[in-house]
Design a protein around this motif. Structure first.
Motif, PDB file in Angstrom:
ATOM      1  N   LYS A   1      -3.525  -0.733  -2.033  1.00 42.09           N
ATOM      2  CA  LYS A   1      -4.363   0.471  -2.034  1.00 42.09           C
ATOM      3  C   LYS A   1      -3.533   1.727  -1.804  1.00 42.09           C
TER       4      LYS A   1
ATOM      5  N   GLU B   1      -7.152   1.295  -5.855  1.00 39.38           N
ATOM      6  CA  GLU B   1      -8.279   1.737  -5.034  1.00 39.38           C
ATOM      7  C   GLU B   1      -7.787   2.785  -4.040  1.00 39.38           C
TER       8      GLU B   1
ATOM      9  N   VAL C   1      -8.493   4.833  -0.455  1.00 43.23           N
ATOM     10  CA  VAL C   1      -9.262   4.802   0.796  1.00 43.23           C
ATOM     11  C   VAL C   1      -8.807   5.962   1.680  1.00 43.23           C
ATOM     12  N   ASP C   2      -9.751   6.800   2.057  1.00 44.98           N
ATOM     13  CA  ASP C   2      -9.449   7.896   2.969  1.00 44.98           C
ATOM     14  C   ASP C   2      -9.933   7.465   4.366  1.00 44.98           C
TER      15      ASP C   2
ATOM     16  N   GLU D   1      -8.501  -1.531   8.029  1.00 50.20           N
ATOM     17  CA  GLU D   1      -8.145  -1.200   6.640  1.00 50.20           C
ATOM     18  C   GLU D   1      -6.690  -1.510   6.280  1.00 50.20           C
TER      19      GLU D   1
ATOM     20  N   PHE E   1      -3.814   4.951   0.636  1.00 50.54           N
ATOM     21  CA  PHE E   1      -4.546   5.443   1.808  1.00 50.54           C
ATOM     22  C   PHE E   1      -4.145   6.877   2.112  1.00 50.54           C
TER      23      PHE E   1
ATOM     24  N   CYS F   1     -13.725   6.868   5.954  1.00 48.34           N
ATOM     25  CA  CYS F   1     -14.240   5.588   6.493  1.00 48.34           C
ATOM     26  C   CYS F   1     -14.863   5.828   7.867  1.00 48.34           C
TER      27      CYS F   1
ATOM     28  N   ASN G   1       0.850  -1.195   0.000  1.00 51.21           N
ATOM     29  CA  ASN G   1       0.000   0.000   0.000  1.00 51.21           C
ATOM     30  C   ASN G   1       0.883   1.242   0.000  1.00 51.21           C
TER      31      ASN G   1
END
Ligand SMILES: Nc1ncnc2c1ncn2[C@@H]1O[C@H](COP(=O)(O)OP(=O)(O)OP(=O)(O)O)[C@@H](O)[C@H]1O
Ligand SMILES: O=C(O)C1=C[C@@H](O)[C@@H](O)[C@H](O)C1
Ligand SMILES: [Mg+2]
Length: 413
Positions: A322, A277, A279-280, A316, A324, A284, A252
């Motif tokens: 991902k 992808e 992801v914040d 996560e 992040f 979340c 990640n």
């Protein structure tokens, strides 16, 4: 089933991915009880199998022929079915040998301690003996319970973890040997590989020791198994290439830094740019609690928010592949530090304090002095936890481009 891996628990395994790279064959993960595995092996309706814990010793009984690696170690992790005759190998032997030979700082004069007493420990011992290593101590979990183990192995320079301690999902399980008491320790080899950086490796790095995971061994044993399955030679140079590809694909990217420094906007654009992808973490938390961060803090206080944040971080950050973005305060809770490291490369986004956006950020209110206070406290931690630092005092796209370059150049290490 044509090809696959049999074992008791397999959710952590990267083997299907590895066999896709080497042989592009159908490779299944099959979780089995001992009874199941006995039926599969005696039924012989497969072309080739890998066997993992805890069945590597038992699998030997079903083989008509064993190669030298299986005979010497007494364990079988690869079986090929040739017209109803089962041939057993231990490709971990070749994988571990490949890995150890690659680590230049390891010398045969170094005192080694192997922790564990299962098939992996047996195999490691045989490899080290074949390399004529002079001092090898094997420590079982029983030994750890009954002795002052750190005293018994105080000369250890190279420690090899052959237990499943710290494997996903039990990543926080602490290692039963206090490695900080091993004052001669230089190198830790943790033969687990999920998470990519285990707790033991992270703690070894903190003590200034080198640390390797078992990924390199896993890929090398997979290459040997693919050769046996498919009956063809695969060039050794592919081992490093596949390992690099796997790391690059799985690691990640986690962005940390001061509140309002651009982590969310950069993360979103970066994910788009490298097709991942996004992801914040703050987002979340808001979705989980159905309230904005500002409201959560106003209503329940900062402690409550930090607990929610920790919960989300844990959920996560054990995934893979991902991008992040985190909240600026994620580093305030020490327990999150490991989570940032388990499967990720961490990038510190640095933006001049007078450029930081403070709108809607309750903790950033109070002008530049307040921001300075936060910065003085957090900057050393952001620096300590980051693998790379990127300045965001240019346009957003230029910053993203710089991170893409870091990713392309360094992420396979
Ligand atoms: N390089 C840049 N050029 C122009 N504006 C920027 C740049 N970087 C960030 N910004 C702006 O700064 C603001 C804050 O960005 P963002 O919300 O991504 O910060 P953050 O680090 O995620 O903050 P938080 O820690 O509160 O989550 C946004 O309005 C964003 O558009
Ligand atoms: O985790 C895995 O996928 C594996 C681990 C080792 O036991 C190997 O021996 C096995 O071939 C595959
Ligand atoms: Mg943000």
């Amino acid at each position: 089933m044509e090809y696959g891996l049999l074992g008791k628990k397999l959710i952590y395994s990267f083997s299907p991915m590895i066999h896709k790279y080497f042989g592009d064959c159908e490779y299944e993960l099959v979780e089995c009880s001992e009874e199941d595995i006995r039926l599969i092996l005696s039924g012989k309706k497969f072309k080739g199998l890998n066997i993992t814990n805890p069945y590597k010793i038992m699998a030997k009984e079903y083989c008509d022929k064993l190669d030298e690696s299986a005979r010497k170690t007494g364990c079988v992790n690869t079986i090929v079915n040739k017209n109803g005759s089962l041939y057993g190998y231990n490709t971990d032997y070749y994988g571990f040998l490949h890995m150890i030979k690659k680590i230049k700082s390891i010398k045969k004069e170094s005192p080694f301690s192997i922790i564990g007493s299962g098939a992996t420990a047996r195999m490691s011992k045989v490899v080290l003996e074949d390399l004529e290593c002079q001092s090898i101590k094997i420590i079982s979990r029983e030994d750890i319970k009954n002795h002052n183990i750190e005293e018994l192995i105080k000369d250890t320079e190279i420690l090899i973890n052959c237990t499943p301690i710290g494997v996903y999902p039990l990543v926080d399980e602490s290692f039963p040997v206090e490695i900080k008491k091993l004052i001669k320790l230089k190198h830790v080899i943790d033969l687990n590989y999920n998470p990519l950086n285990t707790r033991l490796m992270i703690e070894a790095n903190e003590l200034g020791c080198k640390a390797n995971s078992g990924l390199s061994m896993l890929v090398a044993q997979g290459k040997k198994a693919a050769e046996i399955f498919l009956g063809k030679k695969i060039d050794d140079s592919l081992i490093d290439e596949v390992e690099r590809k796997i790391r690059k694909r799985l690691l990640n990217i986690v962005l940390i830094g001061m509140p309002g420094s651009g982590k969310t906007v950069i993360g979103r654009e970066l994910a788009h740019r490298i097709n991942r992808e996004f992801v914040d973490i703050d987002n979340c938390i808001e979705n989980l609690h159905k309230m904005t961060i500002q409201k959560i803090i106003e209503k329940n206080g900062i402690r409550f928010f930090r607990e929610l944040e920790k919960e989300v971080v844990r959920e996560e950050l054990l995934s893979f592949s991902k991008v992040f973005s985190t909240g600026g305060g994620v580093i305030e809770d020490r327990e999150n530090w490991r989570y940032l490291k388990y499967n990720s490369q961490v990038i510190y986004i640095e933006r001049d304090l007078d450029q930081l956006d403070t709108k809607g950020r309750p903790l950033s209110q109070g002008g530049i002095d307040r921001l300075n206070n936060i910065y003085e406290k957090r900057n050393p931690i952001y620096k300590k936890l980051s693998d790379y630092r990127v300045k965001n005092n240019k346009s957003l796209l230029e910053t993203v481009e710089e991170i893409v370059k870091v990713y392309e150049k360094n992420f396979s290490y």
